[in-house]
Design a protein around this motif. Structure first.
Motif, PDB file in Angstrom:
ATOM      1  N   PHE A  54       0.396   6.207   8.768  1.00  0.00           N
ATOM      2  CA  PHE A  54      -0.568   6.879   7.905  1.00  0.00           C
ATOM      3  C   PHE A  54      -0.297   8.375   7.792  1.00  0.00           C
ATOM      4  CE2 PHE A  54      -4.525   9.287   7.438  1.00  0.00           C
ATOM      5  CZ  PHE A  54      -4.952   8.819   6.202  1.00  0.00           C
ATOM      6  N   SER A  55      -0.136   9.046   8.923  1.00  0.00           N
ATOM      7  CA  SER A  55       0.072  10.507   8.891  1.00  0.00           C
ATOM      8  C   SER A  55       1.336  10.870   8.124  1.00  0.00           C
ATOM      9  CB  SER A  55       0.133  11.060  10.313  1.00  0.00           C
ATOM     10  OG  SER A  55      -1.100  10.876  10.981  1.00  0.00           O
ATOM     11  N   LEU A  56       2.396  10.096   8.340  1.00  0.00           N
ATOM     12  CA  LEU A  56       3.652  10.350   7.640  1.00  0.00           C
ATOM     13  C   LEU A  56       3.463  10.244   6.130  1.00  0.00           C
ATOM     14  CD1 LEU A  56       6.780  10.670   7.539  1.00  0.00           C
ATOM     15  CD2 LEU A  56       6.904   8.175   7.797  1.00  0.00           C
ATOM     16  N   LEU A  57       2.859   9.147   5.689  1.00  0.00           N
ATOM     17  CA  LEU A  57       2.702   8.939   4.251  1.00  0.00           C
ATOM     18  C   LEU A  57       1.666   9.881   3.650  1.00  0.00           C
ATOM     19  CD1 LEU A  57       2.868   5.044   4.034  1.00  0.00           C
ATOM     20  CD2 LEU A  57       4.575   6.679   3.261  1.00  0.00           C
ATOM     21  N   LYS A  58       0.628  10.189   4.389  1.00  0.00           N
ATOM     22  CA  LYS A  58      -0.400  11.085   3.865  1.00  0.00           C
ATOM     23  C   LYS A  58       0.190  12.436   3.504  1.00  0.00           C
ATOM     24  CE  LYS A  58      -4.671  11.929   2.735  1.00  0.00           C
ATOM     25  NZ  LYS A  58      -5.285  11.205   1.588  1.00  0.00           N
ATOM     26  N   GLY A  59       1.144  12.881   4.293  1.00  0.00           N
ATOM     27  CA  GLY A  59       1.778  14.166   4.012  1.00  0.00           C
ATOM     28  C   GLY A  59       2.776  14.123   2.867  1.00  0.00           C
ATOM     29  N   GLN A  60       3.071  12.908   2.386  1.00  0.00           N
ATOM     30  CA  GLN A  60       4.059  12.770   1.311  1.00  0.00           C
ATOM     31  C   GLN A  60       3.448  12.304  -0.007  1.00  0.00           C
ATOM     32  OE1 GLN A  60       6.902  10.031   3.041  1.00  0.00           O
ATOM     33  NE2 GLN A  60       7.991  11.666   4.120  1.00  0.00           N
ATOM     34  N   GLU A  61       2.119  12.269  -0.076  1.00  0.00           N
ATOM     35  CA  GLU A  61       1.463  11.759  -1.287  1.00  0.00           C
ATOM     36  C   GLU A  61       1.917  12.499  -2.545  1.00  0.00           C
ATOM     37  OE1 GLU A  61      -2.886   9.856  -0.800  1.00  0.00           O
ATOM     38  OE2 GLU A  61      -2.744  11.879   0.015  1.00  0.00           O
ATOM     39  N   LYS A  62       1.859  13.813  -2.522  1.00  0.00           N
ATOM     40  CA  LYS A  62       2.203  14.588  -3.725  1.00  0.00           C
ATOM     41  C   LYS A  62       3.684  14.473  -4.043  1.00  0.00           C
ATOM     42  CE  LYS A  62       1.673  19.177  -5.777  1.00  0.00           C
ATOM     43  NZ  LYS A  62       1.148  20.575  -5.569  1.00  0.00           N
ATOM     44  N   GLN A  63       4.514  14.640  -3.030  1.00  0.00           N
ATOM     45  CA  GLN A  63       5.960  14.559  -3.231  1.00  0.00           C
ATOM     46  C   GLN A  63       6.388  13.176  -3.718  1.00  0.00           C
ATOM     47  OE1 GLN A  63       8.131  15.234   0.376  1.00  0.00           O
ATOM     48  NE2 GLN A  63      10.117  14.717  -0.505  1.00  0.00           N
ATOM     49  N   GLY A  64       5.778  12.146  -3.174  1.00  0.00           N
ATOM     50  CA  GLY A  64       6.152  10.785  -3.538  1.00  0.00           C
ATOM     51  C   GLY A  64       5.415  10.241  -4.742  1.00  0.00           C
ATOM     52  N   ASN A  65       4.496  11.048  -5.303  1.00  0.00           N
ATOM     53  CA  ASN A  65       3.734  10.652  -6.491  1.00  0.00           C
ATOM     54  C   ASN A  65       2.983   9.343  -6.256  1.00  0.00           C
ATOM     55  OD1 ASN A  65       2.767  10.984  -9.124  1.00  0.00           O
ATOM     56  ND2 ASN A  65       4.405   9.717  -9.994  1.00  0.00           N
ATOM     57  N   PHE A  66       2.238   9.286  -5.162  1.00  0.00           N
ATOM     58  CA  PHE A  66       1.415   8.120  -4.884  1.00  0.00           C
ATOM     59  C   PHE A  66       0.101   8.568  -4.260  1.00  0.00           C
ATOM     60  CE2 PHE A  66       4.054   8.670  -1.057  1.00  0.00           C
ATOM     61  CZ  PHE A  66       3.101   8.659  -0.045  1.00  0.00           C
ATOM     62  N   LYS A  67      -0.824   7.644  -4.144  1.00  0.00           N
ATOM     63  CA  LYS A  67      -2.122   7.907  -3.538  1.00  0.00           C
ATOM     64  C   LYS A  67      -2.404   6.846  -2.505  1.00  0.00           C
ATOM     65  CE  LYS A  67      -7.108   8.180  -4.517  1.00  0.00           C
ATOM     66  NZ  LYS A  67      -8.150   8.153  -5.578  1.00  0.00           N
ATOM     67  N   ILE A  68      -2.946   7.270  -1.354  1.00  0.00           N
ATOM     68  CA  ILE A  68      -3.384   6.319  -0.339  1.00  0.00           C
ATOM     69  C   ILE A  68      -4.861   6.024  -0.567  1.00  0.00           C
ATOM     70  CG2 ILE A  68      -3.769   5.919   2.114  1.00  0.00           C
ATOM     71  CD1 ILE A  68      -1.342   7.591   2.711  1.00  0.00           C
ATOM     72  N   TYR A  69      -5.174   4.757  -0.798  1.00  0.00           N
ATOM     73  CA  TYR A  69      -6.549   4.318  -0.994  1.00  0.00           C
ATOM     74  C   TYR A  69      -7.124   3.810   0.328  1.00  0.00           C
ATOM     75  CZ  TYR A  69      -5.561   4.455  -6.014  1.00  0.00           C
ATOM     76  OH  TYR A  69      -5.225   4.866  -7.283  1.00  0.00           O
ATOM     77  N   ASN A  70      -8.362   4.209   0.601  1.00  0.00           N
ATOM     78  CA  ASN A  70      -9.035   3.828   1.841  1.00  0.00           C
ATOM     79  C   ASN A  70     -10.268   3.011   1.491  1.00  0.00           C
ATOM     80  OD1 ASN A  70     -10.419   3.601   4.259  1.00  0.00           O
ATOM     81  ND2 ASN A  70     -10.193   5.751   4.831  1.00  0.00           N
ATOM     82  N   GLY A  71     -10.242   1.735   1.815  1.00  0.00           N
ATOM     83  CA  GLY A  71     -11.363   0.855   1.510  1.00  0.00           C
ATOM     84  C   GLY A  71     -12.340   0.677   2.655  1.00  0.00           C
ATOM     85  N   GLY A  72     -12.209   1.522   3.707  1.00  0.00           N
ATOM     86  CA  GLY A  72     -13.073   1.353   4.868  1.00  0.00           C
ATOM     87  C   GLY A  72     -12.585   0.208   5.736  1.00  0.00           C
ATOM     88  N   PRO A  73     -13.421  -0.295   6.646  1.00  0.00           N
ATOM     89  CA  PRO A  73     -12.983  -1.376   7.540  1.00  0.00           C
ATOM     90  C   PRO A  73     -12.466  -2.575   6.758  1.00  0.00           C
ATOM     91  CG  PRO A  73     -15.091  -0.484   8.254  1.00  0.00           C
ATOM     92  CD  PRO A  73     -14.807   0.140   6.919  1.00  0.00           C
ATOM     93  N   ALA A  74     -11.382  -3.132   7.233  1.00  0.00           N
ATOM     94  CA  ALA A  74     -10.815  -4.316   6.583  1.00  0.00           C
ATOM     95  C   ALA A  74     -11.749  -5.504   6.744  1.00  0.00           C
ATOM     96  CB  ALA A  74      -9.449  -4.634   7.182  1.00  0.00           C
ATOM     97  N   THR A  75     -11.618  -6.473   5.856  1.00  0.00           N
ATOM     98  CA  THR A  75     -12.492  -7.644   5.922  1.00  0.00           C
ATOM     99  C   THR A  75     -11.981  -8.696   6.893  1.00  0.00           C
ATOM    100  OG1 THR A  75     -11.323  -8.665   4.074  1.00  0.00           O
ATOM    101  CG2 THR A  75     -13.265  -7.347   3.546  1.00  0.00           C
ATOM    102  N   GLY A  76     -10.710  -8.633   7.246  1.00  0.00           N
ATOM    103  CA  GLY A  76     -10.133  -9.662   8.104  1.00  0.00           C
ATOM    104  C   GLY A  76     -10.430  -9.433   9.574  1.00  0.00           C
ATOM    105  N   THR A  77     -10.018 -10.376  10.381  1.00  0.00           N
ATOM    106  CA  THR A  77     -10.193 -10.288  11.824  1.00  0.00           C
ATOM    107  C   THR A  77      -8.868 -10.545  12.518  1.00  0.00           C
ATOM    108  OG1 THR A  77     -10.798 -12.637  11.916  1.00  0.00           O
ATOM    109  CG2 THR A  77     -12.598 -11.052  11.800  1.00  0.00           C
ATOM    110  N   THR A  78      -8.700  -9.920  13.668  1.00  0.00           N
ATOM    111  CA  THR A  78      -7.586 -10.216  14.565  1.00  0.00           C
ATOM    112  C   THR A  78      -8.192 -10.566  15.916  1.00  0.00           C
ATOM    113  OG1 THR A  78      -6.133  -8.668  13.419  1.00  0.00           O
ATOM    114  CG2 THR A  78      -5.482  -9.345  15.632  1.00  0.00           C
ATOM    115  N   PHE A  79      -7.683 -11.615  16.536  1.00  0.00           N
ATOM    116  CA  PHE A  79      -8.310 -12.093  17.765  1.00  0.00           C
ATOM    117  C   PHE A  79      -7.292 -12.848  18.610  1.00  0.00           C
ATOM    118  CE2 PHE A  79      -9.150 -14.834  14.119  1.00  0.00           C
ATOM    119  CZ  PHE A  79      -8.520 -16.010  14.497  1.00  0.00           C
TER     120      PHE A  79
END
Length: 594
Positions: free
Chosen positions: A288-313
């Motif tokens: 996340f930190s790596l890509l967040k710092g490259q949003e403008k340079q890479g011409n993309f946006k990171i979307y945050n939908g909050g907690p995921a709906t899935g589960t890991t167990f």
């Protein structure tokens, strides 16, 4: 409930599919989209990635992800992942009788299949009566259609070319959600359902495997399969007969072509996204930190939908049965696993906050419920849901209470002196799960338990989970959603995904001596009760009780709920990201703007 995510969030609401992802070894050059992107430069396209090959093109027989069905099929209804409301899909409208038992759906006018043939109520009746409700077809779809203690199925009848009637044996609250299952083409598949092979089984069971020529796969969704190159790529082409139109009457979808290169790992997909070869990428916490710092340079946006709906167990194999006179699980270990204090001790011994801090880089929250946090039926810890905060002292007390003890090396042994040691499996190639497994191994060593953690190749892993049942503990995940009944096949003791105490599947050897625990049976009964209850307040209390029981008895020991994060190139317009639907749930209205 997208394809960029390791845990697939299906565009439609296909909850019951198991979320297991693995990696197929291949060279980066073989699947690099740059190798074929230029040849289609004049065609609008979106390039995503998947970690492994699809297992089938036959929707009713599918249990795995990745799969093609979110792009290729639609049902009568759909659930809007932004609002949560049930919306018309292939059906333009429906009427419900006063007693809530009869539903009449009216199809949209002029619907067609991808081969140009009309899509009518004959297809709807065929899909339900001949496939989903047909006991000769082993499909998990049937589990979510069963109603009441009798597990009866709805009656489906054609009224005319555009109207079809469903009659339920009793009120069934989630019916409009459930009825969104994909509609399949009768003219392509009906013969295979009626024709039997040498074993007396429908030849449908061998239809539309991954070796089927793509032009034989008939669909009704926004895209049709154009090409599949094993271990390299899956390519989709816009369905020219798709029913949706834009605001000016223009045909949708707008994007002509979807390409899924099959990559070897999440590291490879990240590399390809950063190089510009991929248009979207599920963002894991470690990157996340790596890509967040490259949003403008890479011409993309990171979307945050909050907690995921899935589960890991993680889960233990609680099946006490035998095959050919041999216990599925070593009887000594089975006795541990079926002791609730043992499972609770394991839950207390897992340091989930350290897991969040290290593996998830702070981008997650503890997961405590079988129901997604976005669901109106979710019971929070503040409302009384039992949680297992990290407490090794509490874990040891529970173990001692259950008759375990410690030797002079501080190793946990049972009352007969057996060292407590078990194997934990997960699918190889998923770095997050591999990191979680390594931490669990370390955490449980602090209470004297030895864990042999082994990531397995996909085919080996799934064979153990669903066929041989030769496993002790496992780590995997399920998608989530708003409607609890979508998980009925997980929580019904007879359900196809009741994996912690699995009954024999179709064609498998019988299991002698399988037992269903009282709490296990009670959850199944509550899911039946919740499905028939039409009063929302009462439904919430019923599903609250299921969550209380699952957290007390821990058939699944839930771990961490990460944030739902995806990166998408800015050249795409119309992204409406949500944790429930991902980035591409509305693929039909997304445009390329450069």
């Amino acid at each position: 409930m997208k394809f960029a995510n390791i845990i697939l969030l299906l565009i439609k609401r296909f909850w019951f599919l198991i979320i297991l992802v693995s990696a197929i070894a291949l060279t980066v050059s073989a699947c690099n989209p740059a190798n074929f992107k230029s040849s289609a430069a004049q065609v609008s396209q979106l390039v995503d990635s998947i970690l492994t090959d699809p297992k089938t093109f036959n929707y009713p027989l599918s249990q795995e992800s990745p799969n093609i069905f979110g792009l290729t099929y639609e049902g009568l209804t759909t659930q809007n992942p932004i609002t949560g409301k049930i919306e018309p899909d292939l059906a333009e409208s429906w009427q419900i009788s006063d007693d809530k038992l009869r539903f009449v759906f009216t199809l949209r006018e002029g619907l067609k299949w991808s081969d140009g043939q009309p899509l009518t109520t004959d297809d709807v009746v065929f899909t339900f009566n001949d496939i989903y409700l047909n006991e000769a077809i082993p499909t998990d779809a049937r589990d979510v259609l069963r109603i009441g203690e009798s597990r009866a199925l709805p009656k489906v009848r054609k009224i005319d070319a555009r109207q079809v009637e469903f009659i339920n044996p009793e009120p069934f609250a989630p019916f409009l959600v459930t009825i969104g299952l994909p509609i399949l083409p009768a003219h392509s598949l009906e013969k295979s359902v009626k024709t039997k092979d040498q074993e007396g089984k429908p030849t449908f069971l061998s239809m539309w495997g991954v070796d089927t020529p793509p032009d034989q796969i008939v669909v009704n969704g926004p895209y049709k399969l154009e090409r599949y190159d094993t271990s390299q790529r899956v390519i989709f082409r816009r369905n020219p007969y798709y029913w949706r139109k834009g605001p000016k009457g223009e045909p949708q979808p707008y994007i002509e072509r979807i390409v899924w290169p099959i990559v070897e790992s999440t590291d490879t997909s990240l590399l390809q996204f950063r190089s510009g070869s991929l248009d979207t990428e599920g963002v894991s916490p470690e990157y996340f930190s790596l890509l967040k710092g490259q949003e403008k340079q890479g011409n993309f946006k990171i979307y945050n939908g909050g907690p995921a709906t899935g589960t890991t167990f993680i889960l233990f194999n609680l099946n006490k049965g035998k095959r050919d006179g041999k216990p599925l699980i070593n009887s000594v270990k089975s006795s541990w696993f079926n002791t609730v204090e043992f499972r609770q001790a394991v839950a207390y011994a897992i340091d989930r906050q350290t897991m969040i801090n290290n593996t998830f880089r702070g981008l997650g929250t503890p997961q405590d419920s079988s129901i997604s946090v976005q669901s109106p039926y979710y019971l929070s810890p503040k409302e009384g849901l039992k949680v297992y905060n990290y407490d090794t002292q509490k874990a040891k007390e529970l173990l001692l209470k259950a008759g375990f003890k410690y030797n002079d090396k501080n190793q946990l042994i049972d009352a007969q002196g057996n060292r407590v040691r078990f194997s934990l499996f997960t699918n190889a190639g998923n770095k997050i799960r591999e990191a979680i497994g390594s931490q669990i191994k370390q955490d449980l060593s602090k209470i004297g338990i030895q864990v042999d953690f082994t990531p397995l190749a996909w085919n080996t892993y799934t064979d153990k989970l669903s066929n041989s049942l030769d496993w002790e503990a496992s780590m995997l995940g399920l998608t989530g959603g708003l409607e609890p009944n979508d998980g009925a096949n997980v929580w019904s003791p007879e359900g196809g995904l009741h994996m912690f105490n699995q009954k024999p599947q179709a064609g498998q050897k019988p299991i002698e001596g399988r037992e269903v625990a009282p709490w296990e049976a009670e959850i199944g009964k509550l899911y039946i009760k919740g499905a028939r209850e039409l009063d929302e307040a009462k439904r919430k209390e019923i599903y609250a009780e299921t969550q209380r029981i699952t957290q007390e008895n821990l058939p699944f020991i839930y771990l961490v709920n990460p944030l739902s994060l995806s990166a998408v190139r800015n050249r795409f317009e119309g992204i409406r990201f949500s944790a429930l639907g991902g980035a591409l749930w509305n693929i039909y209205e997304i445009k390329v703007i450069d």
